[in-house]
Scaffold this active site. Structure first.
Site, PDB file in Angstrom:
ATOM      1  N   CYS A 106      20.770  -8.987  16.245  1.00 19.89           N
ATOM      2  CA  CYS A 106      20.728  -8.576  17.096  1.00 19.89           C
ATOM      3  C   CYS A 106      18.781  -9.160  16.790  1.00 19.89           C
ATOM      4  O   CYS A 106      18.291  -8.916  16.456  1.00 19.89           O
ATOM      5  CB  CYS A 106      20.591  -7.413  17.943  1.00 19.89           C
ATOM      6  SG  CYS A 106      18.855  -6.520  17.718  1.00 19.89           S
ATOM      7  N   GLU A 107      18.615 -10.108  18.193  1.00 23.47           N
ATOM      8  CA  GLU A 107      17.861 -11.541  18.784  1.00 23.47           C
ATOM      9  C   GLU A 107      16.806 -10.472  18.973  1.00 23.47           C
ATOM     10  O   GLU A 107      15.190 -10.889  19.195  1.00 23.47           O
ATOM     11  CB  GLU A 107      17.954 -12.458  19.087  1.00 23.47           C
ATOM     12  CG  GLU A 107      18.425 -12.272  20.165  1.00 23.47           C
ATOM     13  CD  GLU A 107      18.547 -13.912  20.969  1.00 23.47           C
ATOM     14  OE1 GLU A 107      18.693 -14.945  20.610  1.00 23.47           O
ATOM     15  OE2 GLU A 107      18.754 -13.683  22.213  1.00 23.47           O
ATOM     16  N   HIS A 108      16.591  -9.297  19.504  1.00 28.53           N
ATOM     17  CA  HIS A 108      16.318  -8.084  19.751  1.00 28.53           C
ATOM     18  C   HIS A 108      15.567  -7.565  18.957  1.00 28.53           C
ATOM     19  O   HIS A 108      13.470  -7.148  19.265  1.00 28.53           O
ATOM     20  CB  HIS A 108      16.704  -7.815  20.997  1.00 28.53           C
ATOM     21  CG  HIS A 108      17.026  -8.127  22.269  1.00 28.53           C
ATOM     22  ND1 HIS A 108      18.510  -8.343  23.631  1.00 28.53           N
ATOM     23  CD2 HIS A 108      16.704  -8.980  22.783  1.00 28.53           C
ATOM     24  CE1 HIS A 108      18.442  -8.645  24.516  1.00 28.53           C
ATOM     25  NE2 HIS A 108      17.675  -9.445  23.867  1.00 28.53           N
ATOM     26  N   HIS A 109      15.767  -7.201  18.081  1.00 28.63           N
ATOM     27  CA  HIS A 109      15.378  -6.369  17.131  1.00 28.63           C
ATOM     28  C   HIS A 109      15.719  -6.988  15.867  1.00 28.63           C
ATOM     29  O   HIS A 109      15.026  -5.944  14.778  1.00 28.63           O
ATOM     30  CB  HIS A 109      15.869  -4.867  17.319  1.00 28.63           C
ATOM     31  CG  HIS A 109      15.385  -4.167  18.559  1.00 28.63           C
ATOM     32  ND1 HIS A 109      16.953  -4.709  19.240  1.00 28.63           N
ATOM     33  CD2 HIS A 109      15.053  -3.374  19.600  1.00 28.63           C
ATOM     34  CE1 HIS A 109      16.735  -3.439  20.481  1.00 28.63           C
ATOM     35  NE2 HIS A 109      15.224  -3.075  20.214  1.00 28.63           N
ATOM     36  N   GLN A 116      25.424 -10.554  21.114  1.00 31.13           N
ATOM     37  CA  GLN A 116      26.677 -10.485  21.592  1.00 31.13           C
ATOM     38  C   GLN A 116      27.408 -11.048  22.560  1.00 31.13           C
ATOM     39  O   GLN A 116      28.445 -12.008  22.237  1.00 31.13           O
ATOM     40  CB  GLN A 116      27.118  -8.994  21.554  1.00 31.13           C
ATOM     41  CG  GLN A 116      28.666  -9.123  21.181  1.00 31.13           C
ATOM     42  CD  GLN A 116      29.592  -7.596  21.469  1.00 31.13           C
ATOM     43  OE1 GLN A 116      28.573  -6.565  20.904  1.00 31.13           O
ATOM     44  NE2 GLN A 116      29.886  -7.080  21.600  1.00 31.13           N
ATOM     45  N   HIS A 132      26.028  -2.023  16.941  1.00 33.96           N
ATOM     46  CA  HIS A 132      24.710  -2.212  16.865  1.00 33.96           C
ATOM     47  C   HIS A 132      23.803  -1.336  16.154  1.00 33.96           C
ATOM     48  O   HIS A 132      23.346  -0.685  17.169  1.00 33.96           O
ATOM     49  CB  HIS A 132      23.501  -2.683  18.290  1.00 33.96           C
ATOM     50  CG  HIS A 132      25.160  -3.882  18.860  1.00 33.96           C
ATOM     51  ND1 HIS A 132      24.391  -5.043  19.148  1.00 33.96           N
ATOM     52  CD2 HIS A 132      26.035  -4.236  19.679  1.00 33.96           C
ATOM     53  CE1 HIS A 132      25.171  -6.079  20.335  1.00 33.96           C
ATOM     54  NE2 HIS A 132      26.332  -5.312  19.488  1.00 33.96           N
ATOM     55  N   CYS A 134      20.162  -1.393  16.271  1.00 32.16           N
ATOM     56  CA  CYS A 134      19.121  -0.756  16.687  1.00 32.16           C
ATOM     57  C   CYS A 134      19.666   0.299  18.145  1.00 32.16           C
ATOM     58  O   CYS A 134      18.493   1.095  18.047  1.00 32.16           O
ATOM     59  CB  CYS A 134      18.399  -1.954  18.346  1.00 32.16           C
ATOM     60  SG  CYS A 134      19.649  -2.759  18.795  1.00 32.16           S
TER      61      CYS A 134
END
Ligand SMILES: [Zn+2]
Length: 206
Positions: free
Chosen positions: A94-97, A135, A163, A165
């Site tokens: 995931c590009e956020h975490h 996703q 996920h 995260c």
């Protein structure tokens, strides 16, 4: 209905340049220090190098060319019946975490004379999974690539994923599964086609 979101502009799929592995290695060493670790203790001495190599692999999809990946694995076959490949394992970040999300991808399409070699659909899913992702965007990129590559009249892609995260940080979120879908062409226009797709992918495996 499963969630879907439009692919933002940064989803451009042109292959990027090579990873500066030496720089990533140095930065991971700095990261360890910033986290209060001793990067020279025995267990961590080679960690920056390992992390750099792992991240290079896990983002290698941004440096892969779709046309080269597909290569000669598209075959002529006169069929207008729906083709389904289900339970393709996907592992992404995931590009956020920058933490993993993983699950299964189901792909259906209606060909117009050209079909994929089966393993290529899995390779195509890997290519889009091995990058910093959302996703929703992963689901759309796979459906658009299938649509364009074989000239399908319609494509449906569904991804069910967990996920880390959410699972590692939240409480009581360990069992949540995120479901995303992307439908194009006849899959979008025809409810009967969508229902056939959902019936054929059947029970969820997660
Ligand atoms: Zn995340």
């Amino acid at each position: 209905m499963p969630r879907r979101a439009p692919a933002p502009p940064e989803a451009a799929t042109a292959p990027r340049g090579p990873v500066d592995t030496a720089r990533v290695r140095d930065l991971v060493r700095e990261l360890l220090i910033a986290l209060g670790e001793d990067p020279d203790r025995e267990g961590l001495v080679r960690t920056p190098q390992r992390v750099a190599e792992a991240l290079a692999f896990l983002t290698s999809g941004t440096r892969t060319d779709l046309a080269r990946l597909i290569n000669n694995a598209i075959f002529t076959q006169q069929t207008n019946s729906m083709v389904i490949v289900k339970n393709i394992e996907v592992y992404s970040l995931c590009e956020h975490h920058m933490l993993p999300f993983f699950g299964r991808c189901h792909i259906g399409y209606i060909p117009t004379g050209k079909v994929f070699g089966v393993s290529k659909l899995a390779r195509l899913a890997d290519m889009y999974a091995r990058r910093l992702q959302l996703q929703e965007r992963l689901t759309e990129q796979i459906s658009e690539a299938v649509m364009e590559t074989v000239g399908a009249t319609g494509v449906g892609v569904m991804i069910e994923a967990r996920h880390l995260c959410m699972m590692m940080r939240g409480v009581e979120k360990q069992n949540s599964v995120m479901v995303t879908s992307s439908v194009l062409g006849t899959f979008r226009e025809s409810q009967a086609t969508r229902e056939e797709f959902l019936a054929l992918i059947g029970e969820r495996a997660l």
